[in-house]
Enzyme design. Structure first.
Site: not given
Ligand SMILES: [Zn+2]
Length: 392
Positions: A188, A272, A339, A342, A358, A361, A368
């Protein structure tokens, strides 16, 4: 597998050879400028940039002109290569994924003189620490600091800061490499940390320009106060030029070290698919509508360009090629808001610039690192789907 490589050495021409090289460079420079003028006229009259073939034909045409008769004495290959370079420069300029500038007129004595000799096997020869060049140059000595391996395809003679150099472009056949590592990593890129890896490690930002920016600003202010083209102005101009070069070198060195480290340790690198020039353009486009964002955005863009992300990617790609690994470019959307635990996507997951939490969850991590983990995940998915994932 074929790889292309270049060997550069300091040339030691005699006085006579130096004079001849200067003449040949002058011819090449003239043809570049003449070709550039031709292209600009075409653009002005609403036409496209001429093709490489069309530019190539110009040389023959010019040689027939009475006022350019002296061009008959030039080395045609050099001239055609210059026009080929001119065409490539235009192509780079129109390529939206690159942030290349328009080709410029070349001036004498500006450290930009070079001539390329093609068909090395036919017209040139390498023997010990001397090279035979065509067009009345003959055998020219050079400082041979290492052996030249592979088949020499062509060579370029250039002039920089008072010295002549020769660079041999070779093609080498090497066995298909196999990467020594089996690990994969997501990368990243960011402003605060230049690079965050999915294993949690990161590289500090470069900001070579930022560090030297003050110094450069001071020197440039001094320059603006001097009488243009005076002796003092020339001196000051050289000083700022030197600073520019130092910044560029710092950056290159840093990028090489970073990409070397990552490429050495990981067989698969997911990144990316950032379009740097698109990002730079969007700031301009937004200028009329969102006056407030412009400053922040152009600051970000400047930083993107300053960090050299495009160059970083290019280096990762070719180093992976050499090491037998690969680079996978994945779509950049929502990598910072998804996330990794999840899969829930929400802006709310990113409460601050640095922290990810998140809302679904409760998974928390550094933002980062989350980005890097998502990029890696997408890289794995892309490869598993069998799509052509190797970054072009
Ligand atoms: Zn999550």
């Amino acid at each position: 597998m074929h790889i292309r490589k270049a060997y550069k050495f300091r040339l030691q021409p005699t006085a006579e050879q130096t004079a001849r090289l200067a003449v040949l460079c002058g011819h090449a420079r003239f043809v570049w400028n003449q070709g550039l003028r031709y292209c600009l006229e075409k653009l002005d009259s609403g036409e496209k940039i001429p093709s490489a073939f069309e530019l190539n034909k110009l040389v023959t045409q010019w040689k027939k002109q009475d006022d350019l008769a002296w061009l008959k004495e030039a080395y045609t290959d050099n001239l055609q290569q210059k026009l080929k370079d001119l065409h490539s420069a235009w192509m780079r300029c129109f390529d939206r994924s690159l942030s290349a500038e328009k080709p410029r007129f070349k001036k004498k004595g500006k450290n930009q003189d070079s001539i390329r000799f093609v068909n090395f096997n036919k017209y040139c020869q390498l023997e010990g620490n001397r090279v035979k060049l065509p067009s009345k140059l003959g055998w020219v000595k050079f400082c041979k600091s290492q052996g030249v391996q592979g088949t020499i395809k062509n060579c370029t003679v250039s002039f920089k800061s008072g010295h002549w150099y020769i660079s041999f472009q070779v093609e080498q056949e090497i066995a298909e490499p196999k990467h020594s590592s089996t690990s994969a990593v997501g990368v990243d890129v960011g402003i605060a940390k230049f690079v965050t890896l999915s294993d949690g490690s990161h590289l500090k930002p470069l900001n070579a320009f930022g560090k030297h920016e003050k110094r450069l600003a001071i020197e440039q202010r001094k320059l603006s106060k001097k009488v243009k083209f005076s002796a003092n102005w020339q001196k000051q101009k050289a000083k700022t030029q030197k600073l520019h070069t130092r910044i560029a070198n710092c950056r290159k060195d840093y990028l090489h070290k970073s990409s070397f480290e990552i490429s050495k340790n990981h067989a698969m690198i997911a990144i990316e698919d950032l379009r740097v020039s698109n990002m730079s353009k969007s700031a301009k486009g937004d200028a009329e509508q969102h006056g407030k964002n412009v400053k922040a955005k152009s600051g970000l863009n400047k930083s993107i360009l300053d960090q050299g992300w495009y160059e970083f990617r290019r280096q990762l790609e070719y180093k992976q090629l050499w090491n037998g690994g690969l680079v996978v470019a994945v779509p950049a959307q929502y990598t910072s808001q998804t996330c990794p635990c999840c899969g829930h996507v929400s802006k709310e997951n990113r409460q601050t610039q640095a922290q990810f939490e998140c809302v679904e969850c409760g998974y928390t991590n550094n933002a980062d690192i989350v980005g890097a983990l998502n990029i890696l995940e997408r890289g794995h998915r892309l490869l598993a789907c069998g799509e052509s994932a190797l970054a072009a």
